[in-house]
Write a protein that holds these residues in place. Structure first.
Motif: not given
Length: 115
Positions: A9-16, A18-29, A50-57
């Motif tokens: 997933l292309n994201v603007g802020n990987a930290r934000r 990560t926090k959202f998707w780990t809590e929303a889906l019950g995932y871990k890093v 698996a979901i990767a969070l990428d600010e550049t891709d």
């Protein structure tokens, strides 16, 4: 046969994100799946996508195979189905091939044998 290994997933802020998707889906890093600094999230309970969070891709699928021969075979099979190779600036040790589906959506065929 290829399988979906990672949804990137292309994201603007990987930290934000990560926090959202780990809590929303019950995932871990989990690191090491993609092999770069992109956060990779996996289900707490084991099996799942698996979901990767990428600010550049761009948002895309990583299709996994387990060796070079399988990668070559699957790339050719996918091209015969209508995919096309995409001009890409590959690093010297690239374990992926970038293709586009008939609609122009990018995806990668990744050789996971060395991971």
């Amino acid at each position: 046969m290829v399988r979906i290994g990672t949804v990137v997933l292309n994201v603007g802020n990987a930290r934000r994100a990560t926090k959202f998707w780990t809590e929303a889906l019950g995932y871990k890093v989990h690191d090491g799946v993609v092999g770069d600094e992109t956060p990779v999230l996996v289900p707490e309970e084991g099996n799942g996508q698996a979901i990767a969070l990428d600010e550049t891709d761009r948002t895309h699928l990583d299709l996994h195979v387990t060796g070079e021969a399988e990668q070559r075979s699957e790339v050719e099979r996918l091209i015969s189905l209508g995919a096309r190779r995409v001009a890409w600036d590959y690093p010297p040790d690239a374990d992926f091939v970038v293709l586009a589906d008939p609609e122009g959506n990018l995806f990668c065929v990744v050789n996971t044998a060395g991971r």
